[in-house]
Design an enzyme around this catalytic site. Structure first.
Site, PDB file in Angstrom:
ATOM      1  N   GLU A 102      31.538  25.283  60.292  1.00 15.31           N
ATOM      2  CA  GLU A 102      30.842  25.525  58.730  1.00 15.31           C
ATOM      3  C   GLU A 102      32.510  26.065  57.720  1.00 15.31           C
ATOM      4  OE1 GLU A 102      30.780  23.666  55.878  1.00 15.31           O
ATOM      5  OE2 GLU A 102      28.437  22.833  55.685  1.00 15.31           O
ATOM      6  N   ASP A 103      32.991  25.578  57.103  1.00 11.24           N
ATOM      7  CA  ASP A 103      34.207  26.965  56.268  1.00 11.24           C
ATOM      8  C   ASP A 103      32.995  27.257  55.230  1.00 11.24           C
ATOM      9  OD1 ASP A 103      33.172  24.466  54.866  1.00 11.24           O
ATOM     10  OD2 ASP A 103      35.303  24.750  53.649  1.00 11.24           O
ATOM     11  N   VAL A 105      29.448  28.955  53.607  1.00  9.43           N
ATOM     12  CA  VAL A 105      28.021  28.775  53.015  1.00  9.43           C
ATOM     13  C   VAL A 105      27.664  28.700  51.607  1.00  9.43           C
ATOM     14  CG1 VAL A 105      25.560  29.140  53.363  1.00  9.43           C
ATOM     15  CG2 VAL A 105      27.146  28.136  55.229  1.00  9.43           C
ATOM     16  N   ASP A 106      26.926  28.014  50.750  1.00  5.80           N
ATOM     17  CA  ASP A 106      27.252  28.207  49.759  1.00  5.80           C
ATOM     18  C   ASP A 106      26.507  28.847  48.292  1.00  5.80           C
ATOM     19  OD1 ASP A 106      27.449  28.160  46.666  1.00  5.80           O
ATOM     20  OD2 ASP A 106      28.785  26.572  46.075  1.00  5.80           O
ATOM     21  N   THR A 110      23.429  22.349  52.234  1.00  2.00           N
ATOM     22  CA  THR A 110      24.444  20.887  53.460  1.00  2.00           C
ATOM     23  C   THR A 110      24.034  21.738  55.228  1.00  2.00           C
ATOM     24  OG1 THR A 110      26.082  20.968  51.311  1.00  2.00           O
ATOM     25  CG2 THR A 110      26.469  20.087  53.848  1.00  2.00           C
ATOM     26  N   LYS A 134      28.768  32.862  50.600  1.00  2.00           N
ATOM     27  CA  LYS A 134      28.129  33.595  49.106  1.00  2.00           C
ATOM     28  C   LYS A 134      26.844  33.810  49.062  1.00  2.00           C
ATOM     29  CE  LYS A 134      31.713  30.862  46.524  1.00  2.00           C
ATOM     30  NZ  LYS A 134      31.792  30.137  44.956  1.00  2.00           N
ATOM     31  N   ASP A 162      39.104  24.036  49.907  1.00  2.00           N
ATOM     32  CA  ASP A 162      40.176  23.743  48.729  1.00  2.00           C
ATOM     33  C   ASP A 162      39.639  24.057  47.246  1.00  2.00           C
ATOM     34  OD1 ASP A 162      37.322  21.924  49.530  1.00  2.00           O
ATOM     35  OD2 ASP A 162      38.426  19.949  46.908  1.00  2.00           O
TER      36      ASP A 162
HETATM   37  C1  PRP Z   1      31.508  21.894  51.251  1.00  2.00           C
HETATM   38  C2  PRP Z   1      31.470  22.845  52.402  1.00  2.00           C
HETATM   39  C3  PRP Z   1      29.935  22.820  52.981  1.00  2.00           C
HETATM   40  C4  PRP Z   1      29.120  22.849  51.384  1.00  2.00           C
HETATM   41  C5  PRP Z   1      28.369  24.204  51.597  1.00  2.00           C
HETATM   42  O1  PRP Z   1      32.036  20.737  51.243  1.00  2.00           O
HETATM   43  O2  PRP Z   1      32.599  22.623  53.394  1.00  2.00           O
HETATM   44  O3  PRP Z   1      29.964  21.641  53.549  1.00  2.00           O
HETATM   45  O4  PRP Z   1      30.499  22.132  50.093  1.00  2.00           O
HETATM   46  O5  PRP Z   1      27.694  23.777  50.198  1.00  2.00           O
HETATM   47  P1  PRP Z   1      26.482  24.153  49.968  1.00  2.00           P
HETATM   48  O6  PRP Z   1      26.281  25.580  51.118  1.00  2.00           O
HETATM   49  O7  PRP Z   1      26.187  24.602  48.437  1.00  2.00           O
HETATM   50  O8  PRP Z   1      25.165  22.639  50.618  1.00  2.00           O
HETATM   51  P2  PRP Z   1      32.350  20.233  50.202  1.00  2.00           P
HETATM   52  O9  PRP Z   1      31.506  19.620  49.191  1.00  2.00           O
HETATM   53  O10 PRP Z   1      32.883  20.902  48.979  1.00  2.00           O
HETATM   54  O11 PRP Z   1      33.446  19.033  50.632  1.00  2.00           O
HETATM   55  P3  PRP Z   1      34.714  19.554  51.905  1.00  2.00           P
HETATM   56  O12 PRP Z   1      34.091  20.343  52.849  1.00  2.00           O
HETATM   57  O13 PRP Z   1      35.565  18.493  51.866  1.00  2.00           O
HETATM   58  O14 PRP Z   1      36.452  20.474  50.947  1.00  2.00           O
END
Ligand code: PRP
Length: 179
Positions: A102-103, A105-106, A110, A134, A162
């Protein structure tokens, strides 16, 4: 032409610092999977594509690259979001060694959703790698086995990340103020 826009985001992690960290993560992943016939790296689109591309080129174990695409519904920050699989793997991971990449983890929702989905397919091992996390915003029960950086609760861009689809190809990780 410069790859950095005129209104460049403030640098959080430079290109050099990122590359050192990515090399270290690849070394750690390689060491932990030294006995694997083949290691499956699963990138979560879109954000992971640059991180994953650099990471896999430093691996020293045989590996394959797969991708999934997921979409979250609702405001991930405040409301329990629903996650939907938009693009699935092309290959079975049953009995395979797997690392999800993953890029960011917020909230972690996901990644949690994806791990549940992949667990059901009975991989031999399933680990997680994320460029940034985060910690303050984490709501789901997820472990990041291979982590690039723990970051403050700021909107970060660059190196795949992005803001409204801008800044993904910025070579460093920077901070922007959402408008
Ligand atoms: C971002 C990121 C993760 C997700 C994390 O995806 O790539 O998949 O959000 O968020 P969470 O931990 O709150 O679930 P995004 O929906 O921005 O799509 P992208 O990767 O296409 O930019």
């Amino acid at each position: 032409m410069s790859r950095v826009p005129a209104s460049a985001p403030a640098v959080l992690y430079s290109e050099t610092v990122i590359h050192e960290r990515v090399r270290a993560l690849a070394a750690q992943i390689s060491a932990d999977h030294a006995d694997a016939d083949v290691l499956y790296l699963i990138g979560v689109l879109k954000g992971s594509f640059i991180f994953l591309a650099d990471l896999v080129r430093h691996l020293t174990v045989p590996h394959r690259v797969e991708f999934v695409a997921l979409q979250s519904y609702g405001d991930r920050g405040t409301v329990q979001g629903e996650v939907r699989l938009l693009m699935d793997l092309r290959e079975s991971i049953a009995g395979r060694r797997v690392v999800v990449v993953e890029d960011i983890v917020d909230t972690g929702k996901t990644l949690r959703h994806l791990l549940d989905l992949l667990h059901a397919r009975q991989p031999a091992t399933l680990r997680t790698c994320a460029l940034v996390r985060k910690k303050a915003r984490l709501q789901a029960d997820v472990t990041v086995d291979y982590l690039g950086f723990d970051i403050p609760d700021e909107w970060v861009v660059g190196y795949g990340l992005d803001y409204k689809e801008a800044y993904r190809t910025l070579p460093y990780i920077g901070v922007v103020r959402p408008t």
